[in-house]
Write an enzyme that holds these catalytic residues in place. Structure first.
Site, mmCIF file in Angstrom:
data_model
loop_
_atom_site.group_PDB
_atom_site.id
_atom_site.type_symbol
_atom_site.label_atom_id
_atom_site.label_comp_id
_atom_site.label_asym_id
_atom_site.label_seq_id
_atom_site.Cartn_x
_atom_site.Cartn_y
_atom_site.Cartn_z
ATOM 1 N N ALA A 193 -14.322 0.269 -25.509
ATOM 2 C CA ALA A 193 -13.127 0.783 -26.184
ATOM 3 C C ALA A 193 -13.340 0.927 -27.692
ATOM 4 O O ALA A 193 -12.839 1.872 -28.307
ATOM 5 C CB ALA A 193 -11.944 -0.152 -25.912
ATOM 6 N N ASN A 208 -12.497 3.813 -20.359
ATOM 7 C CA ASN A 208 -12.755 2.501 -19.753
ATOM 8 C C ASN A 208 -14.251 2.226 -19.741
ATOM 9 O O ASN A 208 -15.058 3.162 -19.706
ATOM 10 C CB ASN A 208 -12.213 2.516 -18.312
ATOM 11 C CG ASN A 208 -11.699 1.153 -17.895
ATOM 12 O OD1 ASN A 208 -10.888 0.551 -18.585
ATOM 13 N ND2 ASN A 208 -12.199 0.670 -16.783
ATOM 14 N N LEU A 209 -14.602 0.943 -19.746
ATOM 15 C CA LEU A 209 -16.024 0.574 -19.770
ATOM 16 C C LEU A 209 -16.746 1.133 -18.550
ATOM 17 O O LEU A 209 -17.870 1.600 -18.636
ATOM 18 C CB LEU A 209 -16.155 -0.952 -19.792
ATOM 19 C CG LEU A 209 -17.538 -1.537 -20.063
ATOM 20 C CD1 LEU A 209 -18.017 -1.130 -21.456
ATOM 21 C CD2 LEU A 209 -17.509 -3.062 -19.929
ATOM 22 N N HIS A 248 4.215 -6.868 -19.528
ATOM 23 C CA HIS A 248 3.943 -8.144 -18.846
ATOM 24 C C HIS A 248 4.280 -9.342 -19.730
ATOM 25 O O HIS A 248 3.827 -10.460 -19.470
ATOM 26 C CB HIS A 248 2.471 -8.220 -18.403
ATOM 27 C CG HIS A 248 2.134 -7.261 -17.317
ATOM 28 N ND1 HIS A 248 0.829 -6.948 -16.991
ATOM 29 C CD2 HIS A 248 2.906 -6.510 -16.498
ATOM 30 C CE1 HIS A 248 0.831 -6.070 -15.992
ATOM 31 N NE2 HIS A 248 2.067 -5.783 -15.684
ATOM 32 N N CYS A 265 14.457 -26.192 -26.278
ATOM 33 C CA CYS A 265 14.706 -24.784 -26.603
ATOM 34 C C CYS A 265 15.373 -24.712 -27.972
ATOM 35 O O CYS A 265 16.366 -25.405 -28.211
ATOM 36 C CB CYS A 265 15.640 -24.168 -25.554
ATOM 37 S SG CYS A 265 16.334 -22.585 -26.060
ATOM 38 N N VAL A 273 -0.750 -9.650 -23.064
ATOM 39 C CA VAL A 273 0.231 -10.576 -23.644
ATOM 40 C C VAL A 273 -0.226 -11.063 -25.014
ATOM 41 O O VAL A 273 0.418 -11.906 -25.608
ATOM 42 C CB VAL A 273 0.473 -11.755 -22.673
ATOM 43 C CG1 VAL A 273 1.241 -11.289 -21.445
ATOM 44 C CG2 VAL A 273 -0.825 -12.416 -22.255
ATOM 45 N N SER A 314 -8.184 -1.924 -15.051
ATOM 46 C CA SER A 314 -8.921 -1.735 -13.792
ATOM 47 C C SER A 314 -8.140 -0.957 -12.748
ATOM 48 O O SER A 314 -8.679 -0.592 -11.710
ATOM 49 C CB SER A 314 -9.279 -3.112 -13.214
ATOM 50 O OG SER A 314 -8.075 -3.850 -12.987
ATOM 51 N N CYS A 347 19.285 -23.665 -27.306
ATOM 52 C CA CYS A 347 20.273 -24.484 -26.587
ATOM 53 C C CYS A 347 19.869 -25.949 -26.447
ATOM 54 O O CYS A 347 20.653 -26.759 -25.957
ATOM 55 C CB CYS A 347 20.541 -23.880 -25.204
ATOM 56 S SG CYS A 347 19.200 -24.153 -24.034
HETATM 57 N N1 APR Z 1 -13.927 -1.516 -23.327
HETATM 58 C C1 APR Z 1 -13.228 -0.777 -22.403
HETATM 59 N N2 APR Z 1 -12.899 -1.257 -21.157
HETATM 60 C C2 APR Z 1 -13.325 -2.505 -20.855
HETATM 61 C C3 APR Z 1 -14.072 -3.300 -21.760
HETATM 62 C C4 APR Z 1 -14.362 -2.755 -23.038
HETATM 63 N N3 APR Z 1 -15.049 -3.430 -23.950
HETATM 64 N N4 APR Z 1 -14.363 -4.495 -21.145
HETATM 65 C C5 APR Z 1 -13.827 -4.422 -19.899
HETATM 66 N N5 APR Z 1 -13.218 -3.222 -19.727
HETATM 67 C C6 APR Z 1 -12.508 -2.726 -18.544
HETATM 68 C C7 APR Z 1 -13.098 -3.221 -17.216
HETATM 69 O O1 APR Z 1 -14.075 -2.311 -16.760
HETATM 70 C C8 APR Z 1 -11.877 -3.250 -16.305
HETATM 71 O O2 APR Z 1 -11.722 -1.998 -15.656
HETATM 72 O O3 APR Z 1 -11.209 -3.255 -18.589
HETATM 73 C C9 APR Z 1 -10.710 -3.449 -17.269
HETATM 74 C C10 APR Z 1 -10.068 -4.845 -17.218
HETATM 75 O O4 APR Z 1 -9.502 -5.004 -15.960
HETATM 76 P P1 APR Z 1 -8.717 -6.354 -15.562
HETATM 77 O O5 APR Z 1 -9.508 -7.507 -15.944
HETATM 78 O O6 APR Z 1 -8.313 -6.170 -14.145
HETATM 79 O O7 APR Z 1 -7.438 -6.325 -16.523
HETATM 80 P P2 APR Z 1 -6.108 -5.437 -16.432
HETATM 81 O O8 APR Z 1 -6.357 -4.137 -15.775
HETATM 82 O O9 APR Z 1 -5.500 -5.427 -17.762
HETATM 83 O O10 APR Z 1 -5.213 -6.359 -15.441
HETATM 84 C C11 APR Z 1 -3.915 -5.926 -15.137
HETATM 85 O O11 APR Z 1 -3.479 -7.955 -13.956
HETATM 86 O O12 APR Z 1 -3.938 -10.152 -13.900
HETATM 87 C C12 APR Z 1 -2.942 -9.248 -14.160
HETATM 88 O O13 APR Z 1 -1.041 -9.389 -15.543
HETATM 89 C C13 APR Z 1 -2.436 -9.329 -15.580
HETATM 90 O O14 APR Z 1 -1.973 -7.551 -17.138
HETATM 91 C C14 APR Z 1 -2.888 -8.016 -16.185
HETATM 92 C C15 APR Z 1 -2.996 -7.105 -14.988
#
Ligand code: APR
Length: 238
Positions: free
Chosen positions: A223, A205-206, A113, A140, A97, A181, A143
């Protein structure tokens, strides 16, 4: 890769982690500091709107102090380069967001989202650009009703523009997932939808995610390193 034309990129909180924005899960994540049931459901908003508004006011203020990182910048560059090549399409679908993709220069960003920088009037249903707070029940702009809520999709609510996302997946040659994640659906299911459509899949992903096994290839690392490297590869090879 030579015939790579249409790319769909899904991003999550991990792409903004190195910009100083908390992720949700994992050590010190937001959902360790706050209970989802208290701040991220429609029921929570009915029960204690002040708690919810304060939580999102804090986040809205925080993200405006953060800057895009090399991962956001690399995707913006790829988007521009890709748009310059005939018959190529690229869509960034973000679960985030924050507006760091746009501040890095990306234009074709779909916020499934919602976005922190909008307020949504539950009276007239209009979304207005909003950078301030909502705790004091401001009117708002459209309105005048004092019925504004964060324009964020809460648990139990339908994400935005799902049809547009599925249409892009149907046309895609490559689906790339960055910094998520794989814990939250429907986004966590896109890799399987892509595979079922015969689309190539790549995860950056990390650490390994809940969906890593579904990807043709999964690369681990920050990233800010993985994304510019991958973008360089794509622009060199296609
Ligand atoms: N570079 C790459 N990946 C990273 C880094 C980084 N520097 N730091 C963290 N990560 C990875 C983590 O290993 C994890 O797998 O990013 C992922 C973040 O996961 P979440 O915290 O679960 O976030 P996200 O997957 O975006 O959540 C999905 O859940 O809470 C709701 O609406 C919210 O949009 C969100 C949704």
């Amino acid at each position: 890769m030579a015939d790579l034309r249409n790319i769909v990129i899904l991003t999550g909180a991990g792409i903004s982690a190195e910009s100083g924005i908390d992720t949700f899960r994992g050590g010190g994540g937001l959902w360790e500091q706050h209970r989802v049931e208290d701040v991220a459901t429609p029921e929570a908003f009915d029960r204690d709107p002040d708690l919810v508004q304060r939580f999102y006011d804090m986040r809205r203020e925080a993200i405006q102090t953060k800057q895009p990182n090399p991962a956001h910048e690399a995707l913006a560059r790829l988007e521009h380069e890709w748009a310059a090549r005939e018959g190529r399409r690229l869509l960034i679908v973000t679960q985030n967001v924050d507006d760091l993709h746009e501040r890095a220069g990306a234009e074709n960003v779909l916020h499934m989202h919602g976005t922190h920088l909008n307020a949504w009037c539950t009276q007239c249903d209009v979304r207005s650009r909003w950078t301030g707070t909502l705790i004091d029940r401001p009117e708002c702009p459209e309105c005048g009703a004092r019925a504004l809520r964060p324009d964020v999709v809460w648990f139990g609510e339908m994400p935005y523009e799902m049809e547009r996302i599925y249409a892009a997946l149907r046309e895609a040659d490559l689906f790339v997932s960055i910094g998520t994640s794989g814990a939250v659906y429907p986004a966590a299911g896109f890799v399987r939808d892509a595979k079922a459509l015969g689309v190539a899949t790549l995860e950056l992903n990390l650490e390994r995610s809940q969906g890593s096994n579904w990807f043709d290839e999964s690369r681990q690392g920050p990233a800010s390193a993985l994304v510019p490297e991958w973008v360089g590869e794509v622009l060199r090879k296609s």
